[in-house]
Design a protein around this motif. Structure first.
Motif: not given
Length: 55
Positions: A5-6, A12-13, A41-45
């Protein structure tokens, strides 16, 4: 370690395009935004990767 991720300039993730070279960045962003639970899920990752980078 390469991140999956970035963060965008607005915080924003997002998926790291470099980790998914077979997909256009627009496609990755559209797929994530089309499915709400995946955004969570992307935010948590991203948070997990951020916390690992601090150690």
């Amino acid at each position: 370690m390469e991140r999956l991720t970035r963060r965008s300039p607005s915080g924003k993730a997002l998926l790291n395009r470099a980790m998914f070279p077979e997909y256009a960045e627009e496609t990755l962003n559209r797929e994530v935004s089309a499915f709400g639970p995946f955004s969570q899920v992307l935010e948590r990752l991203c948070e997990f990767e951020d916390s690992g980078a601090e150690q």
